[in-house]
Design a protein around this motif. Structure first.
Motif, mmCIF file in Angstrom:
data_model
loop_
_atom_site.group_PDB
_atom_site.id
_atom_site.type_symbol
_atom_site.label_atom_id
_atom_site.label_comp_id
_atom_site.label_asym_id
_atom_site.label_seq_id
_atom_site.Cartn_x
_atom_site.Cartn_y
_atom_site.Cartn_z
ATOM 1 N N TYR A 91 57.110 41.750 -97.362
ATOM 2 C CA TYR A 91 55.889 43.230 -97.408
ATOM 3 C C TYR A 91 54.474 42.474 -97.572
ATOM 4 O O TYR A 91 53.614 42.501 -97.270
ATOM 5 N N HIS A 92 54.454 42.119 -98.749
ATOM 6 C CA HIS A 92 53.171 42.406 -99.414
ATOM 7 C C HIS A 92 52.516 40.336 -99.388
ATOM 8 O O HIS A 92 51.379 40.340 -99.489
ATOM 9 N N LYS A 103 49.837 49.291 -99.255
ATOM 10 C CA LYS A 103 49.170 49.183 -97.947
ATOM 11 C C LYS A 103 48.655 50.602 -97.705
ATOM 12 O O LYS A 103 48.182 50.928 -96.889
ATOM 13 N N THR A 109 48.288 32.176 -100.684
ATOM 14 C CA THR A 109 47.979 33.124 -99.615
ATOM 15 C C THR A 109 48.418 34.916 -101.596
ATOM 16 O O THR A 109 47.909 36.423 -101.708
ATOM 17 N N ASN A 131 53.354 40.592 -95.026
ATOM 18 C CA ASN A 131 52.771 40.876 -94.663
ATOM 19 C C ASN A 131 53.571 41.624 -93.628
ATOM 20 O O ASN A 131 53.261 42.138 -92.167
#
Length: 198
Positions: free
Chosen positions: A147-148, A197, A116, A151
């Motif tokens: 978070y990254h 984001k 990912t 997600n």
């Protein structure tokens, strides 16, 4: 199959459903574990232990959050524990599984698909970005990973870490700032831009 049915089947010890769960989450778990171990072999071991813990503790899942949030919380906590203990294993192992749940449990964690993390690498060297994340203090690395790479939303992270949304925002802001400073220093130049984001 909806989440409630998946959990119900997992609690019954349904190995087919558990194998599907592993397939869904293994790339992210592996990628994140590597951020903490910085070693491929250790990452394989840690990812295996994470899934064993998920399997052994599914009876404790109480639907007070999404299944994915619960899984990522377990994974992140085990990664932090691993780093704190510097390879001193203190994780649930096969021998600690309930007798009724052993069922020749074999997990295939390895996957040849891209991790990912590669989705956020831009034009910068993957190794240097990995090193920069690896070197972050756990308090910042955890929220950046959630978070990254997982997600997760601010609310999901707050619930998993049992902190306020404001705390998540602050840690994420400071973590990104530290990461950017490290990358500018190591990658060179001042034009590094971390993809976010918002």
């Amino acid at each position: 199959m909806d989440e409630e049915k998946i959990v119900e089947e997992l609690k019954k010890g349904n190995m087919n459903v558990f194998s599907q769960l592993v397939d869904i989450y293994k790339n992210r778990i592996f990628a994140v574990a590597y951020k903490f171990t910085n070693n491929y072999t250790d990452t394989q071991d840690l990812a295996q232990e994470i899934f064993l813990k998920i399997y052994n503790e599914i009876d404790k899942f109480r639907y007070d959050c999404k299944l994915s949030t619960w899984i990522y919380k377990i994974a992140t906590n085990m990664c932090i524990d691993w780093k704190k203990r510097h390879k001193k294993r203190n994780f649930v192992g096969y021998n600690s599984l309930n007798d009724s749940r052993k069922n020749n449990l074999i997990l295939n964690i390895k996957d040849k698909e891209p991790l990912t993390e590669e989705k956020v690498m831009c034009k910068y060297d993957q190794y240097k970005i990995h090193q920069a994340i690896f070197n972050l203090p756990n308090i910042y690395k955890t929220v950046i990973v959630m978070y990254h790479f997982y997600n997760m939303s601010y609310n999901e992270i707050a619930k998993a870490l049992e902190v306020s949304v404001k705390t998540v925002e602050t840690r994420l802001y400071r973590g990104r700032k530290k990461l950017k400073e490290e990358l500018v220093k190591n990658v060179g130049g001042g034009d590094f831009e971390w993809n976010v984001k918002k």
